[in-house]
Design an enzyme around this catalytic site. Structure first.
Site, mmCIF file in Angstrom:
data_model
loop_
_atom_site.group_PDB
_atom_site.id
_atom_site.type_symbol
_atom_site.label_atom_id
_atom_site.label_comp_id
_atom_site.label_asym_id
_atom_site.label_seq_id
_atom_site.Cartn_x
_atom_site.Cartn_y
_atom_site.Cartn_z
ATOM 1 N N ARG A 108 22.529 38.251 45.403
ATOM 2 C CA ARG A 108 23.442 37.225 45.924
ATOM 3 C C ARG A 108 24.626 37.813 46.679
ATOM 4 N NH1 ARG A 108 24.133 34.794 40.035
ATOM 5 N NH2 ARG A 108 24.196 37.066 39.716
ATOM 6 N N ASP A 121 22.754 43.233 43.303
ATOM 7 C CA ASP A 121 22.562 41.790 43.098
ATOM 8 C C ASP A 121 22.164 41.080 44.400
ATOM 9 O OD1 ASP A 121 23.262 38.888 42.781
ATOM 10 O OD2 ASP A 121 23.906 39.573 40.796
ATOM 11 N N HIS A 125 31.381 42.194 42.164
ATOM 12 C CA HIS A 125 31.351 40.724 42.184
ATOM 13 C C HIS A 125 31.515 40.168 40.780
ATOM 14 C CE1 HIS A 125 27.132 40.223 40.640
ATOM 15 N NE2 HIS A 125 27.073 41.470 41.029
ATOM 16 N N CYS A 167 26.879 46.068 44.819
ATOM 17 C CA CYS A 167 25.917 45.839 43.736
ATOM 18 C C CYS A 167 24.565 45.454 44.329
ATOM 19 C CB CYS A 167 26.417 44.739 42.797
ATOM 20 S SG CYS A 167 25.323 44.479 41.362
HETATM 21 CO CO CO Z 1 26.235 42.990 39.964
#
Ligand code: CO
Length: 212
Positions: A48, A46, A100, A44
């Site tokens: 994080r 993302d 995630h 992803c």
């Molecule tokens: Co994501």
């Protein structure tokens, strides 16, 4: 405009480069000669879930593709090009799809809020919800249902990877190639192996097996 962060990352880069050179003056020369990563990571976008960092991989060890909700869309030329290069040129041995918990893309697919262009990307995730509606709707707790959907989405992407002509041709040619599905916990830093480890098309529906 606050330039502090921008200045800081340029300084960070210099410091990082210097620390690598202090360990090995030939480090970047060696990396510049070529790559032979054993792993393709599909994760992803993302911020994080940084691919290299969470698995302790060094530069040169992971070929990376990231998009919103770690999707494997059959007509996505970006993903297909990365996969083709990784499998046929770099000859990676493993492909990991890493989702995630707490994924915003998956969460959005559970709701009805329009966000913008991304609505169209999220359609693909909604299709997966529809395939698994009976099971997912049976989970009363919304967070448990969200977590289950994240896991199902990763598994479906692993199967979609297996269905690509690229992966099936590699298997047909006897190339050693393992597909895996993981989910990363933002609040634990730990990955969960979903044990959907594919190394041939034995687990695919008959209709999905290509004769290549
Ligand atoms: Co994501």
């Amino acid at each position: 405009m606050n330039l502090d962060f921008y200045k800081k990352i340029i300084e960070n880069n210099k410091a990082w480069s210097n620390s690598k050179l202090a360990e090995d003056p030939e480090y970047f020369k060696m990396l510049a000669e070529g790559q032979s990563p054993p792993l393709l990571w599909i994760g992803c976008s993302d911020s994080r879930v940084p691919a290299n960092e969470i698995i302790g991989a060094q530069p040169g060890e992971v070929f990376v593709h990231r998009n919103i909700a770690n999707m494997v869309i059959h007509s996505d030329m970006n993903m297909l090009s990365v996969l083709d290069y990784a499998v046929n040129i770099l000859k990676v041995k493993h492909v990991i799809v890493c989702g995630h918990y707490g994924c915003g893309g998956v969460k959005a697919a559970m709701g009805n809020q329009s966000i913008g262009i991304i609505d169209n990307w999220i359609r693909h995730i909604k299709d997966i919800y529809r395939h698994h509606r009976q099971y997912l709707d049976s989970i009363i707790n919304e967070n448990d249902r969200f977590n289950a959907f994240v896991e199902i989405n990763v598994k479906e992407q692993v199967y979609d990877l297996a269905k690509t002509s690229i992966v099936q041709a590699a298997w047909k040619n006897g190339q050693e190639l393992y597909l895996h599905g993981w989910v990363y916990g933002l609040d634990t830093g730990i990955v969960k192996d979903l044990e959907v480890n594919l190394k041939d098309n034995a687990d695919l529906d008959k209709v999905d097996r290509l004769t290549i």
